[in-house]
Design a protein around this motif. Sequence first.
Motif, PDB file in Angstrom:
ATOM      1  N   TRP A   1       0.773  -1.144  -0.017  1.00  0.00           N
ATOM      2  CA  TRP A   1      -0.079   0.031  -0.020  1.00  0.00           C
ATOM      3  C   TRP A   1       0.826   1.041  -0.005  1.00  0.00           C
ATOM      4  CZ3 TRP A   1      -4.526   1.501  -1.066  1.00  0.00           C
ATOM      5  CH2 TRP A   1      -5.063   2.776  -0.655  1.00  0.00           C
ATOM      6  N   SER A   2       0.571   2.062  -0.764  1.00  0.00           N
ATOM      7  CA  SER A   2       1.233   3.400  -1.054  1.00  0.00           C
ATOM      8  C   SER A   2       0.389   4.576  -0.510  1.00  0.00           C
ATOM      9  CB  SER A   2       1.811   3.705  -2.486  1.00  0.00           C
ATOM     10  OG  SER A   2       2.097   5.074  -2.471  1.00  0.00           O
ATOM     11  N   ALA A   3       0.640   5.138   0.608  1.00  0.00           N
ATOM     12  CA  ALA A   3      -0.215   6.277   1.252  1.00  0.00           C
ATOM     13  C   ALA A   3      -0.283   7.420   0.114  1.00  0.00           C
ATOM     14  CB  ALA A   3       0.459   6.833   2.672  1.00  0.00           C
ATOM     15  N   GLN A   4       0.966   7.584  -0.585  1.00  0.00           N
ATOM     16  CA  GLN A   4       0.988   8.641  -1.393  1.00  0.00           C
ATOM     17  C   GLN A   4       0.108   8.634  -2.664  1.00  0.00           C
ATOM     18  OE1 GLN A   4       5.295   8.925  -2.217  1.00  0.00           O
ATOM     19  NE2 GLN A   4       5.571  10.468  -0.836  1.00  0.00           N
ATOM     20  N   GLU A   5      -0.044   7.204  -3.272  1.00  0.00           N
ATOM     21  CA  GLU A   5      -0.754   6.989  -4.396  1.00  0.00           C
ATOM     22  C   GLU A   5      -2.106   6.562  -4.040  1.00  0.00           C
ATOM     23  OE1 GLU A   5       0.347   7.271  -7.339  1.00  0.00           O
ATOM     24  OE2 GLU A   5       2.648   7.629  -6.916  1.00  0.00           O
ATOM     25  N   HIS A   6      -2.622   6.410  -2.866  1.00  0.00           N
ATOM     26  CA  HIS A   6      -3.554   5.964  -2.293  1.00  0.00           C
ATOM     27  C   HIS A   6      -4.154   4.603  -3.230  1.00  0.00           C
ATOM     28  CE1 HIS A   6      -4.362   9.408   0.450  1.00  0.00           C
ATOM     29  NE2 HIS A   6      -4.145  10.062  -0.628  1.00  0.00           N
TER      30      HIS A   6
END
Length: 470
Positions: free
Chosen positions: A210-215
């Motif tokens: 999971w990438s918080a930046q890319e959601h």
Amino acid sequence: MTNQPEVQMKKELGLLDGTMLVVGSMIGSGIFIVSADIVRYVGSAGWLLIIWLLTGLVTLTAALSYGELSAMFPNAGGQYVYLREAYNRLVAFLYGWALFAVIQTGTIAAVGVAFAKFAAYLFPVVSDEHILWQQGVFQLNAAQLLAIAVIVVLTWFNTRGVKNGKILQTVFTIVKILSLGGLTVLGLVTAFHTEVWNLNWTDAWTPKSWSAQEHAFIPIGGAALFAALVSAMVGSLFSSDAWNNVTFIAGEIRKPERNIGLSLFLGTLIVTLIYVSTNVMYLATTTIHDIAFAPADRVAVVASQTIFGDIGAKIIAIMIMVSTFGCDNGLILSGARVYYTMANDGLFFKRAGMLNSFKVPSWGLWAQCIWASALCLTGKYGDLLNYIIFVVLIFYALTIIGIFILRKKRPDIPRPYKAFGYPVLPILYVLAALTICIGLLIYQPTFTWPGLLIVLIGVPIYYCFGKKIA
């Protein structure tokens, strides 16, 4: 070496009791929550199951190897004794020190607070949001008091004899096995959702984090995949830990040279099967996205609501209360036996090496209780446990390396049971444990250096105070 003969302990425990101690000490609250964190690291159904299977295989391999050591040294203290015999008193002390400082007591505290937090589902008055007293940054809440009360009651119960502890352990462990098994079967039979299952297994073997930046979940490979696997296994390894606790109470097990090794194998196998099947149930009832972002990581609550509706959260709360209560009993029962052996080696407070009228080390039980209760009040037990996973794996690896050392150093000792798959499986375990440790050093330094510091603090204690505290 000891001041007090081992025979004074009552041999009250059989194979069933040993197996239930392994299972009961391993299954706490982890299986109900850590799959969320695992999915955020690996992002797919296939890799979620791979993490749990890898953890189970690593644990089983270690348990099979420990069988040889438990047959060689069927004495109270277990892993502490194995390290003392294979290496020296300092290495053994550092393990015992870490066990008392955080491994055993920190786990007891964390499991006790987990009991209290889920009790708040049924009785909001014991919520951690119910602040009873505050002074500066320190807060005393109702959940902490309930956790301490559970620890105190279980400690008192275990000071009344090992037979009491074993009955409680066996009953609660059987209940948790049946309840987890029942939840899994009901989920697969009555709440199996074909669309959810098919969705979860679409692109199930592509690891994603999971990438918080890319959601969004981003495909990973190479070093990123290795980092994700190592990080994901922190939770599953903690959920599968404490399997070695049965070795601590060897002095109270009938036919320990046979029953400890069998208990280790049967207990770890049962837990591995339960953990994998429970996660299959999660995948049959809940989407990968909902697993990853379950409120407060309570995956089991989300799955249970699919199975039982609105009452699902309360059902899971009851299950976790049963599970954590039994888990804490097993941890409390076994831990004091290590301090008992250390005391008789002159490496812990002398009174911890004495038995009460019920032939149990009550002073060690109460010392453990006091420190675990103090950790409940700090609220830092979770951080301490994260720090120590690296150290736990190091001590497991050192213990299994000890099998090779003792075959050279003490070939004369009878070995009623020899490590299964020797030398291949023990070597594979050591390599796997060290690989995970290297990964943690590189990618999760906050999980490693503080744990090492806690252990290293034991070195000056050993040299400066070891004889004084005895």
